[in-house]
Design a protein around this motif. Structure first.
Motif, mmCIF file in Angstrom:
data_model
loop_
_atom_site.group_PDB
_atom_site.id
_atom_site.type_symbol
_atom_site.label_atom_id
_atom_site.label_comp_id
_atom_site.label_asym_id
_atom_site.label_seq_id
_atom_site.Cartn_x
_atom_site.Cartn_y
_atom_site.Cartn_z
ATOM 1 N N LEU A 70 0.826 -1.209 0.000
ATOM 2 C CA LEU A 70 0.000 0.000 0.000
ATOM 3 C C LEU A 70 0.859 1.258 0.000
ATOM 4 C CD1 LEU A 70 -2.951 -0.581 2.525
ATOM 5 C CD2 LEU A 70 -3.090 -0.474 0.034
ATOM 6 N N ARG A 71 1.975 1.208 0.712
ATOM 7 C CA ARG A 71 2.851 2.367 0.798
ATOM 8 C C ARG A 71 3.322 2.810 -0.588
ATOM 9 N NH1 ARG A 71 3.112 6.245 3.914
ATOM 10 N NH2 ARG A 71 2.831 7.265 1.923
ATOM 11 N N LYS A 72 3.702 1.847 -1.421
ATOM 12 C CA LYS A 72 4.188 2.173 -2.761
ATOM 13 C C LYS A 72 3.085 2.784 -3.617
ATOM 14 C CE LYS A 72 7.580 -1.575 -2.575
ATOM 15 N NZ LYS A 72 7.972 -2.901 -3.117
ATOM 16 N N VAL A 73 1.862 2.258 -3.453
ATOM 17 C CA VAL A 73 0.733 2.800 -4.215
ATOM 18 C C VAL A 73 0.360 4.186 -3.696
ATOM 19 C CG1 VAL A 73 -1.670 2.441 -4.885
ATOM 20 C CG2 VAL A 73 -0.109 0.489 -4.746
ATOM 21 N N GLN A 74 0.368 4.349 -2.373
ATOM 22 C CA GLN A 74 0.026 5.641 -1.791
ATOM 23 C C GLN A 74 0.901 6.756 -2.343
ATOM 24 O OE1 GLN A 74 -2.203 7.381 1.305
ATOM 25 N NE2 GLN A 74 -1.800 8.036 -0.775
ATOM 26 N N ASP A 75 2.176 6.490 -2.493
ATOM 27 C CA ASP A 75 3.088 7.513 -2.984
ATOM 28 C C ASP A 75 2.741 7.965 -4.405
ATOM 29 O OD1 ASP A 75 4.429 7.351 -0.579
ATOM 30 O OD2 ASP A 75 5.999 6.020 -1.335
ATOM 31 N N LYS A 76 2.068 7.100 -5.158
ATOM 32 C CA LYS A 76 1.700 7.434 -6.536
ATOM 33 C C LYS A 76 0.373 8.188 -6.633
ATOM 34 C CE LYS A 76 4.065 3.328 -8.350
ATOM 35 N NZ LYS A 76 3.893 2.035 -9.075
ATOM 36 N N VAL A 77 -0.494 8.042 -5.640
ATOM 37 C CA VAL A 77 -1.830 8.651 -5.737
ATOM 38 C C VAL A 77 -2.085 9.646 -4.612
ATOM 39 C CG1 VAL A 77 -2.773 6.615 -6.907
ATOM 40 C CG2 VAL A 77 -2.946 6.780 -4.410
ATOM 41 N N ILE A 78 -1.045 10.077 -3.926
ATOM 42 C CA ILE A 78 -1.195 10.876 -2.719
ATOM 43 C C ILE A 78 -1.957 12.173 -2.958
ATOM 44 C CG2 ILE A 78 1.039 12.025 -3.037
ATOM 45 C CD1 ILE A 78 -0.648 10.994 0.309
ATOM 46 N N ASP A 79 -1.923 12.707 -4.166
ATOM 47 C CA ASP A 79 -2.616 13.964 -4.430
ATOM 48 C C ASP A 79 -4.118 13.784 -4.617
ATOM 49 O OD1 ASP A 79 -2.085 12.548 -6.769
ATOM 50 O OD2 ASP A 79 -2.114 14.353 -8.022
ATOM 51 N N LYS A 80 -4.594 12.532 -4.759
ATOM 52 C CA LYS A 80 -6.023 12.277 -4.970
ATOM 53 C C LYS A 80 -6.640 11.375 -3.900
ATOM 54 C CE LYS A 80 -6.221 14.438 -8.963
ATOM 55 N NZ LYS A 80 -4.829 14.880 -9.020
ATOM 56 N N VAL A 81 -5.914 10.366 -3.473
ATOM 57 C CA VAL A 81 -6.443 9.361 -2.538
ATOM 58 C C VAL A 81 -5.547 9.287 -1.307
ATOM 59 C CG1 VAL A 81 -7.007 6.925 -2.210
ATOM 60 C CG2 VAL A 81 -7.453 8.013 -4.416
ATOM 61 N N TYR A 82 -6.175 9.347 -0.134
ATOM 62 C CA TYR A 82 -5.444 9.273 1.133
ATOM 63 C C TYR A 82 -5.769 7.934 1.789
ATOM 64 C CZ TYR A 82 -3.192 11.032 5.366
ATOM 65 O OH TYR A 82 -2.340 11.223 6.415
ATOM 66 N N ILE A 83 -4.765 7.085 1.934
ATOM 67 C CA ILE A 83 -4.977 5.719 2.393
ATOM 68 C C ILE A 83 -4.789 5.598 3.905
ATOM 69 C CG2 ILE A 83 -4.082 3.354 2.287
ATOM 70 C CD1 ILE A 83 -3.388 3.854 -0.649
ATOM 71 N N ILE A 84 -5.764 4.942 4.533
ATOM 72 C CA ILE A 84 -5.662 4.537 5.938
ATOM 73 C C ILE A 84 -5.769 3.017 5.958
ATOM 74 C CG2 ILE A 84 -6.567 4.771 8.278
ATOM 75 C CD1 ILE A 84 -8.039 7.284 7.376
ATOM 76 N N PRO A 85 -4.683 2.313 6.216
ATOM 77 C CA PRO A 85 -4.764 0.853 6.242
ATOM 78 C C PRO A 85 -5.638 0.354 7.389
ATOM 79 C CG PRO A 85 -2.489 1.582 5.999
ATOM 80 C CD PRO A 85 -3.295 2.787 6.379
ATOM 81 N N ARG A 86 -6.401 -0.681 7.102
ATOM 82 C CA ARG A 86 -7.167 -1.383 8.132
ATOM 83 C C ARG A 86 -6.246 -2.384 8.835
ATOM 84 N NH1 ARG A 86 -12.986 -2.949 7.278
ATOM 85 N NH2 ARG A 86 -12.257 -4.913 8.136
#
Length: 349
Positions: A70-86
């Motif tokens: 998820l961390r690698k994906v978050q870095d690519k979409v950080i300007d649109k999607v903010y990830i909170i892992p469950r």
């Protein structure tokens, strides 16, 4: 005759935190992420929240493996999607039987040991922060246990079976992070809205043997997760009409920061994990055609793991859920990219 055996006194949260302290780096990370998530809930930040991860955190290494992806994906979409892992370490059971989560069983194939479980869940959340840069979400199944993790969590969910419980509501009112209140299993929205009112208000109550006073939590909000009728049939409540109804409910009441997270699994999908792909996109489409819907939809909740589906405990497939079926990694990764693209195009403000 006493029908309850007191096995041992568990360490209080204060002492456990001293034994397993949070680093200054994690403290700074949590402070930063707490503010960013609050800004999304309050509308200061227009990014989409994505609360995503396994139905239950059943294996430390597999969960960290998943979150590192998820961390690698978050870095690519950080300007649109903010990830909170469950990282859900407590698992509610409808009948009380079965695997109840890492808190109860750090090793799902071994017996219950809640002392080891308390340590295990704290270490898992600390690893997610230190190794992957995420402060995460957990379900507040046991309100008294929240303080074992309160210096690590950035989001809390109150489940469909707990949302009408007074202690859950009052404890939520004393937290300073977003608390999502799910609609109850039978679907009565008034129960959910009442829980938000209670959580946003201040109270005096007993907590962990103390008389405490809460100030109210303006970041409390609702989670739509579908419902089950009296015949046991699942019904969704994520459609456009449901979101419009929720807009009206918010407008009729005196609520701070009207917000909703849509749970794409559970009764919304009929526990068909693959349906989450369609449901998530359907919600985004709804935000394109109504300013009111756009204003309250803050994010989505997805049950996702490394492998598709679910398994029994004794199958031991790495990264496959032993509770509810989850969306596998490849589909989940593509969904995140799709949502980032769609959310950008759905900005009607």
């Amino acid at each position: 005759m006493n029908n309850m055996e007191f096995k041992r006194k568990l360490q209080i949260p204060k002492l456990l935190k001293e034994d397993y302290p949070v680093s200054d780096e994690i403290k700074a990370l949590k402070e930063k992420r707490d503010k960013e998530i609050a800004d999304i809930i309050t509308g200061k930040d227009n990014r989409l929240l994505l609360i995503i991860g396994p139905c239950s955190a059943d294996n430390e290494e597999a969960v960290i493996d998943y979150i590192s992806r998820l961390r690698k994906v978050q870095d690519k979409v950080i300007d649109k999607v903010y990830i909170i892992p469950r990282i859900y370490t407590n698992k509610p059971r409808t009948t009380g039987k079965g695997y109840k989560g890492m808190l109860h069983q750090p090793n799902p194939t071994e017996g219950e040991d809640m002392l080891k479980g308390i340590v295990a869940i704290r270490q898992l959340h600390m690893r997610a922060a230190s190794e992957c840069g995420f402060t995460c979400a957990d379900e507040m199944l046991y309100p008294d246990n929240h303080r074992y993790l309160n210096d690590l969590l950035s989001y809390v969910a109150v489940g469909a079976r707990s949302v009408e419980n007074q202690q859950h509501r009052l404890t939520a009112s004393g937290l300073s992070i977003p608390v999502g209140m799910k609609n109850p299993t039978e679907g009565d929205l008034s129960v959910m809205m009442n829980s938000i009112t209670a959580a946003q208000s201040g109270h005096t109550f007993i907590y962990r043997g103390w008389e405490v006073e809460s100030r109210g939590n303006p970041l409390a909000h609702c989670i739509l997760r579908g419902y089950v009728d009296r015949y046991g049939k699942s019904h969704p409540n994520y459609h456009f009409e449901d979101l419009i109804e929720l807009c009206w409910r918010y407008e009729e009441g005196d609520f701070a920061n009207p917000a909703v997270i849509v749970d794409c699994n559970h009764s919304n999908s009929g526990k068909d994990y693959y349906e989450q792909l369609r449901i998530a996109k359907d919600v985004i489409f709804s935000t394109r055609i109504s300013e009111s819907v756009k204003s309250i939809v803050k994010g989505l909740m997805i049950e996702s793991y490394i492998e598709d589906g679910s398994q029994s405990v004794d199958e031991s497939v790495y990264g496959k859920s032993i509770t509810d079926p989850c969306l596998g990694w490849e589909k989940s990764e593509q969904l995140i990219y799709d949502l980032a693209d769609m959310w950008n195009k759905s900005d009607i403000r």
